[in-house]
Scaffold this motif. Sequence first.
Motif, PDB file in Angstrom:
ATOM      1  N   ALA A 143       0.836  -1.206   0.000  1.00  0.00           N
ATOM      2  CA  ALA A 143       0.000   0.000   0.000  1.00  0.00           C
ATOM      3  C   ALA A 143       0.873   1.259   0.000  1.00  0.00           C
ATOM      4  CB  ALA A 143      -0.941  -0.006   1.203  1.00  0.00           C
ATOM      5  N   LYS A 144       1.945   1.264   0.805  1.00  0.00           N
ATOM      6  CA  LYS A 144       2.853   2.416   0.855  1.00  0.00           C
ATOM      7  C   LYS A 144       3.570   2.612  -0.480  1.00  0.00           C
ATOM      8  CE  LYS A 144       3.861   2.650   5.772  1.00  0.00           C
ATOM      9  NZ  LYS A 144       4.885   2.527   6.809  1.00  0.00           N
ATOM     10  N   VAL A 145       3.959   1.511  -1.103  1.00  0.00           N
ATOM     11  CA  VAL A 145       4.651   1.604  -2.392  1.00  0.00           C
ATOM     12  C   VAL A 145       3.698   2.154  -3.465  1.00  0.00           C
ATOM     13  CG1 VAL A 145       5.772   0.260  -4.229  1.00  0.00           C
ATOM     14  CG2 VAL A 145       6.364  -0.167  -1.842  1.00  0.00           C
ATOM     15  N   ARG A 146       2.449   1.683  -3.460  1.00  0.00           N
ATOM     16  CA  ARG A 146       1.457   2.199  -4.425  1.00  0.00           C
ATOM     17  C   ARG A 146       1.266   3.701  -4.238  1.00  0.00           C
ATOM     18  NH1 ARG A 146      -1.097  -2.642  -3.421  1.00  0.00           N
ATOM     19  NH2 ARG A 146      -2.445  -1.729  -1.813  1.00  0.00           N
ATOM     20  N   GLU A 147       1.161   4.110  -2.979  1.00  0.00           N
ATOM     21  CA  GLU A 147       0.978   5.546  -2.674  1.00  0.00           C
ATOM     22  C   GLU A 147       2.177   6.350  -3.180  1.00  0.00           C
ATOM     23  OE1 GLU A 147       0.879   8.258   1.309  1.00  0.00           O
ATOM     24  OE2 GLU A 147      -0.293   6.394   1.382  1.00  0.00           O
ATOM     25  N   LYS A 148       3.352   5.844  -2.962  1.00  0.00           N
ATOM     26  CA  LYS A 148       4.564   6.534  -3.422  1.00  0.00           C
ATOM     27  C   LYS A 148       4.569   6.645  -4.943  1.00  0.00           C
ATOM     28  CE  LYS A 148       9.582   6.364  -2.926  1.00  0.00           C
ATOM     29  NZ  LYS A 148      10.710   5.665  -2.299  1.00  0.00           N
ATOM     30  N   GLY A 149       4.151   5.589  -5.619  1.00  0.00           N
ATOM     31  CA  GLY A 149       4.100   5.591  -7.076  1.00  0.00           C
ATOM     32  C   GLY A 149       3.129   6.606  -7.638  1.00  0.00           C
ATOM     33  N   MET A 150       2.090   6.943  -6.878  1.00  0.00           N
ATOM     34  CA  MET A 150       1.095   7.918  -7.332  1.00  0.00           C
ATOM     35  C   MET A 150       1.666   9.320  -7.431  1.00  0.00           C
ATOM     36  SD  MET A 150      -2.328   6.799  -5.372  1.00  0.00           S
ATOM     37  CE  MET A 150      -2.929   5.113  -5.449  1.00  0.00           C
ATOM     38  N   HIS A 151       2.783   9.566  -6.749  1.00  0.00           N
ATOM     39  CA  HIS A 151       3.415  10.896  -6.802  1.00  0.00           C
ATOM     40  C   HIS A 151       4.023  11.176  -8.178  1.00  0.00           C
ATOM     41  CE1 HIS A 151       2.730  11.826  -2.615  1.00  0.00           C
ATOM     42  NE2 HIS A 151       3.245  10.643  -2.267  1.00  0.00           N
ATOM     43  N   ASN A 152       4.219  10.126  -8.971  1.00  0.00           N
ATOM     44  CA  ASN A 152       4.792  10.277 -10.310  1.00  0.00           C
ATOM     45  C   ASN A 152       3.741  10.523 -11.375  1.00  0.00           C
ATOM     46  OD1 ASN A 152       7.453  10.026  -9.589  1.00  0.00           O
ATOM     47  ND2 ASN A 152       7.532   7.823  -9.916  1.00  0.00           N
ATOM     48  N   GLU A 153       2.468  10.415 -11.012  1.00  0.00           N
ATOM     49  CA  GLU A 153       1.403  10.557 -12.016  1.00  0.00           C
ATOM     50  C   GLU A 153       1.031  11.994 -12.244  1.00  0.00           C
ATOM     51  OE1 GLU A 153      -1.749   7.983 -10.729  1.00  0.00           O
ATOM     52  OE2 GLU A 153      -0.506   6.214 -10.986  1.00  0.00           O
TER      53      GLU A 153
END
Length: 141
Positions: free
Chosen positions: A131-141
């Motif tokens: 869940a934390k990794v997914r959230e971090k990945g959203m910062h690139n969108e």
Amino acid sequence: MKETLKPGIKYEHKFVVPTSKTVPSLYPESEEFTAMPEVFATGFLVGFLEWSCIKAINPHLDWPREQTVGTHIDVSHEAATPPGLEVTAAVELMEVDGRKLVFSVEAHDGVDLISKGRHERFVINKEKFDAKVREKGMHNE
């Protein structure tokens, strides 16, 4: 984490080095790596040592809900190993500090000691970690 996760756990893991784990295969996109000798790559050696530590402790975790991630590696790479040789990793869990695990690691290729050092892993809850990794990945969108 089970009560059996304690210092003193030892594990030995064996692996025959294929050509796909040599330096030219580490980053096929790299002109520099592809020109280098076909010997066991340090990057793959590190992965092999991690794999060995994972196999040592997984019976002592609530796998797969609990897993471990590598957080520190401090190892030598002392001798070249050509494809076809079998490498053996000998790992021992030396310290359990909360969710931090510290291992002593070494590897031998049947001819030479090829690596020795220390590796740290951290016990995670896979669902929370993902869940934390997914959230971090959203910062690139």
